[in-house]
Write a protein that holds these residues in place. Structure first.
Motif, short mmCIF file in Angstrom:
data_model
loop_
_atom_site.label_atom_id
_atom_site.label_comp_id
_atom_site.label_asym_id
_atom_site.label_seq_id
_atom_site.Cartn_x
_atom_site.Cartn_y
_atom_site.Cartn_z
N TRP A 1 -5.79 5.79 4.43
CA TRP A 1 -5.56 6.91 3.50
C TRP A 1 -4.61 6.38 2.44
O TRP A 1 -3.47 6.03 2.75
N LEU A 2 -5.11 6.25 1.21
CA LEU A 2 -4.32 5.69 0.12
C LEU A 2 -4.25 6.70 -1.02
O LEU A 2 -5.29 7.12 -1.54
N GLN A 3 -3.05 7.07 -1.41
CA GLN A 3 -2.88 8.03 -2.50
C GLN A 3 -2.90 7.31 -3.84
O GLN A 3 -2.27 6.26 -4.01
N VAL A 4 -3.63 7.88 -4.80
CA VAL A 4 -3.71 7.34 -6.16
C VAL A 4 -3.24 8.41 -7.14
O VAL A 4 -3.20 9.59 -6.81
N ARG A 5 -2.87 7.99 -8.36
CA ARG A 5 -2.43 8.95 -9.37
C ARG A 5 -3.58 9.80 -9.89
O ARG A 5 -3.45 10.99 -10.09
N SER A 6 -4.71 9.15 -10.18
CA SER A 6 -5.86 9.85 -10.73
C SER A 6 -7.13 9.37 -10.04
O SER A 6 -7.51 8.20 -10.15
N ALA A 7 -7.78 10.28 -9.33
CA ALA A 7 -9.01 9.92 -8.62
C ALA A 7 -10.11 9.51 -9.60
O ALA A 7 -10.83 8.54 -9.37
N ASP A 8 -10.24 10.25 -10.72
CA ASP A 8 -11.29 9.94 -11.69
C ASP A 8 -11.09 8.56 -12.32
O ASP A 8 -12.04 7.77 -12.43
N GLU A 9 -9.86 8.25 -12.72
CA GLU A 9 -9.59 6.94 -13.32
C GLU A 9 -9.78 5.82 -12.29
O GLU A 9 -10.34 4.77 -12.62
N VAL B 1 -10.07 6.30 2.37
CA VAL B 1 -10.02 7.57 1.67
C VAL B 1 -8.99 7.43 0.56
O VAL B 1 -7.81 7.19 0.85
N LEU B 2 -9.43 7.51 -0.68
CA LEU B 2 -8.51 7.49 -1.82
C LEU B 2 -8.26 8.93 -2.22
O LEU B 2 -9.20 9.69 -2.44
N VAL B 3 -6.99 9.31 -2.30
CA VAL B 3 -6.61 10.71 -2.44
C VAL B 3 -5.71 10.92 -3.65
O VAL B 3 -4.74 10.18 -3.84
N ALA C 1 0.86 -1.18 0.00
CA ALA C 1 0.00 0.00 0.00
C ALA C 1 0.90 1.23 0.00
O ALA C 1 1.06 1.91 1.02
N GLY C 2 1.54 1.50 -1.13
CA GLY C 2 2.47 2.62 -1.21
C GLY C 2 3.67 2.37 -0.31
O GLY C 2 4.32 1.34 -0.42
N GLN C 3 3.92 3.29 0.61
CA GLN C 3 5.05 3.16 1.51
C GLN C 3 4.70 2.38 2.78
O GLN C 3 5.47 2.34 3.72
N SER C 4 3.56 1.74 2.79
CA SER C 4 3.11 0.98 3.95
C SER C 4 2.61 -0.39 3.50
O SER C 4 2.68 -0.73 2.32
#
Length: 131
Positions: free
Chosen positions: A67-75, A112-114, A42-45
């Protein structure tokens, strides 16, 4: 205290259903598997789904959120909907500048996808001083 690594450990009601959600629904890659557990990148975790250690009388729910960061929220939203994942709320640009969408795992754990837009302070190098 030196922290050498970290992970979030989930002890779901239904291990198989939760593994399927994170692996097939969210599309997280498996870091490793062991008897009764699956660990996802999950990224750095890491997110560990443990099929053991849940007390029968344990409270249901999770007080925090993933809390997970994504490149594109819409995609990402389009991909999740195509996989049958229900979104509580689609992508919205928040007053603090992040684009967030919300969903829950099978046990109700908030996710939360960010997306961090290119103009957000999290993307700027704070070491650079403009004169």
């Amino acid at each position: 205290m030196d922290i050498l690594s970290s992970r979030v450990i989930l002890r779901p009601v239904d291990y198989g259903r939760t593994v399927e959600f994170y692996r097939d629904g969210l599309g997280l890659a498996v870091a490793r598997e062991y008897p009764g557990g699956t660990v996802f990148f999950a990224g750095q975790s890491l997110i560990e789904v443990a099929g053991h250690g849940r007390d029968a009388g344990a409270a249901v729910g999770f007080a925090g959120a993933l809390w997970l960061q994504v490149r594109s929220a819409d995609e990402t939203a389009a991909t999740l909907v195509a996989r049958g994942i229900a979104l509580e709320r689609g992508p919205v640009r928040e007053p603090w500048g992040l684009i967030e969408m919300w969903l829950r795992d099978p046990d109700g754990v908030p996710i939360v996808l960010v997306e961090v837009p290119s103009d957000h302070p999290l993307r700027r190098d704070s070491r650079v001083h403009e004169d």
